[in-house]
Design an enzyme around this catalytic site. Structure first.
Site, PDB file in Angstrom:
ATOM      1  N   ASP A 161     -47.352  15.753 -49.451  1.00 10.71           N
ATOM      2  CA  ASP A 161     -47.235  16.584 -50.542  1.00 10.71           C
ATOM      3  C   ASP A 161     -45.958  17.497 -50.589  1.00 10.71           C
ATOM      4  O   ASP A 161     -45.645  17.743 -51.825  1.00 10.71           O
ATOM      5  CB  ASP A 161     -48.472  17.528 -50.380  1.00 10.71           C
ATOM      6  CG  ASP A 161     -48.921  18.338 -51.611  1.00 10.71           C
ATOM      7  OD1 ASP A 161     -48.356  17.915 -52.501  1.00 10.71           O
ATOM      8  OD2 ASP A 161     -49.182  19.478 -51.549  1.00 10.71           O
TER       9      ASP A 161
ATOM     10  N   ASP B 163     -43.096  14.785 -51.976  1.00  6.31           N
ATOM     11  CA  ASP B 163     -43.016  14.218 -53.317  1.00  6.31           C
ATOM     12  C   ASP B 163     -42.508  15.274 -54.561  1.00  6.31           C
ATOM     13  O   ASP B 163     -41.564  14.827 -55.284  1.00  6.31           O
ATOM     14  CB  ASP B 163     -44.394  13.683 -53.981  1.00  6.31           C
ATOM     15  CG  ASP B 163     -45.460  14.994 -53.950  1.00  6.31           C
ATOM     16  OD1 ASP B 163     -45.107  16.012 -53.505  1.00  6.31           O
ATOM     17  OD2 ASP B 163     -46.664  14.544 -54.141  1.00  6.31           O
ATOM     18  N   GLY B 164     -42.706  16.471 -54.116  1.00  9.11           N
ATOM     19  CA  GLY B 164     -41.945  17.405 -54.928  1.00  9.11           C
ATOM     20  C   GLY B 164     -40.460  17.500 -54.559  1.00  9.11           C
ATOM     21  O   GLY B 164     -39.631  17.770 -55.444  1.00  9.11           O
TER      22      GLY B 164
ATOM     23  N   ARG C  88     -37.300  16.691 -57.640  1.00 16.15           N
ATOM     24  CA  ARG C  88     -36.302  17.559 -57.960  1.00 16.15           C
ATOM     25  C   ARG C  88     -35.051  17.031 -57.662  1.00 16.15           C
ATOM     26  O   ARG C  88     -34.099  17.089 -58.442  1.00 16.15           O
ATOM     27  CB  ARG C  88     -36.617  19.021 -57.176  1.00 16.15           C
ATOM     28  CG  ARG C  88     -37.678  19.808 -57.583  1.00 16.15           C
ATOM     29  CD  ARG C  88     -37.805  21.006 -56.930  1.00 16.15           C
ATOM     30  NE  ARG C  88     -38.042  20.994 -55.688  1.00 16.15           N
ATOM     31  CZ  ARG C  88     -39.363  21.036 -55.071  1.00 16.15           C
ATOM     32  NH1 ARG C  88     -40.336  21.132 -56.013  1.00 16.15           N
ATOM     33  NH2 ARG C  88     -39.433  20.991 -53.699  1.00 16.15           N
TER      34      ARG C  88
ATOM     35  N   ASP D 169     -50.792  14.746 -57.938  1.00 17.77           N
ATOM     36  CA  ASP D 169     -50.539  15.553 -56.830  1.00 17.77           C
ATOM     37  C   ASP D 169     -51.751  16.673 -56.627  1.00 17.77           C
ATOM     38  O   ASP D 169     -52.270  16.636 -55.551  1.00 17.77           O
ATOM     39  CB  ASP D 169     -49.188  16.486 -56.950  1.00 17.77           C
ATOM     40  CG  ASP D 169     -49.008  17.191 -55.818  1.00 17.77           C
ATOM     41  OD1 ASP D 169     -48.867  16.694 -54.734  1.00 17.77           O
ATOM     42  OD2 ASP D 169     -48.478  18.458 -55.961  1.00 17.77           O
TER      43      ASP D 169
ATOM     44  N   ASP E 121     -54.880  16.460 -53.853  1.00 17.47           N
ATOM     45  CA  ASP E 121     -55.258  17.553 -53.026  1.00 17.47           C
ATOM     46  C   ASP E 121     -56.569  17.946 -53.076  1.00 17.47           C
ATOM     47  O   ASP E 121     -57.217  17.954 -52.036  1.00 17.47           O
ATOM     48  CB  ASP E 121     -54.352  18.700 -53.390  1.00 17.47           C
ATOM     49  CG  ASP E 121     -52.787  18.396 -53.209  1.00 17.47           C
ATOM     50  OD1 ASP E 121     -52.579  17.706 -52.156  1.00 17.47           O
ATOM     51  OD2 ASP E 121     -51.877  19.178 -53.645  1.00 17.47           O
TER      52      ASP E 121
END
Length: 265
Positions: free
Chosen positions: A72, A75-76, A80, A93, A97
């Site tokens: 998790d 992926d962020g 970016r 996402d 979750d």
């Protein structure tokens, strides 16, 4: 017909045109194949593997669940770094979750039937708070549900900072995983006994999942307090939008009445 148009103060997207655009074979970028979204699909697969093994193989289940949760964060970072942030990825996402945690809590209701009502409440709170927050974010035109100004909520603004979000979410998941493993691990870790320590005798009997559960419980409690704040703030924002829209309709109705009255006179 335009893809985007304005409805009041909010810019909205025409759904039928958006669907056609996403299914065309000639578009330049395939959002479905963005690297962060590929990581998201991997998370879904690992979560499914974890659920498959959950009832009979705790090691496989725990490894798959923890790796899915840890991805998790990546992926962020990938979104970016590669300029591949997308609304689809953000929702994927969040849905991953919510579903993974809820499925684990469903298993915990079977493992701890005396606390079934508590786990059911946590599932309901988790879904309702995030749905309310997501919808209110979209309704106010925010590009991301993680964009919260401190003027709206200092608590949520701090919570959605990257580092704080990771710490709280990781601690929350760690607590639930520890509860799961407590049903499988029964060997005490044998913490050193010291009569000066409070509850020294009890500490010597702790298993390592019990110790992790004790350490992570405050973070889990904090996470659910934040969920309550999120639910309340999202509700207030949506009610405010309702009041503004009703006021605008009332104003327009009054103007029509005045015009009709002027016409008759």
């Amino acid at each position: 017909m335009a893809l985007r148009h304005r409805r009041g103060n909010i810019e909205v997207t025409n759904a039928s045109i958006a669907v056609d655009l996403s299914t065309k074979k000639t578009y330049e970028e395939n959002v479905f194949l963005f690297v962060p979204n590929l990581i998201g699909y991997t998370r879904v697969i690992l979560a499914a593997v974890s659920l498959h093994y959950m009832s009979y193989h705790p090691k496989y289940s725990t490894v798959a669940y923890v790796v899915s949760a840890l991805l998790d964060a990546f992926d962020g970072m990938a979104a970016r770094a590669m300029g591949q942030s997308s609304k689809f990825g953000a929702v994927l996402d969040m849905v991953t979750d919510r579903c993974a945690t809820s499925c684990l809590l469903c298993y915990l209701t079977l493992a701890y039937p005396e606390y079934a009502l508590v786990f059911q409440f946590l599932i309901a709170l988790d879904f309702s708070s995030h749905y309310m927050h997501m919808y209110s974010s979209l309704a106010t035109g925010n590009s991301s549900h993680k964009t919260v100004q401190s003027s709206v909520s200092r608590i949520l603004s701090l919570y959605y900072s990257a580092r704080m979000l990771f710490i709280i979410c990781a601690g929350n998941e760690l607590f639930f995983v520890a509860l799961y493993l407590m049903k499988w691990v029964h060997t005490p870790i044998g913490l050193g006994y010291h009569p000066a320590l409070p509850y020294a005798a009890a500490l010597t009997q702790l298993t390592w999942p019990q110790l992790i559960a004790l350490l992570s419980f405050p973070i889990c409690a904090l996470k659910n307090v934040i969920n309550i704040v999120q639910l309340w703030k999202g509700s207030k924002i949506l009610v405010s939008i309702d009041l503004l829209e009703r006021a605008e309709k009332h104003f327009e109705a009054e103007k029509k009445k005045e015009k009709m009255g002027d016409g008759r006179s």
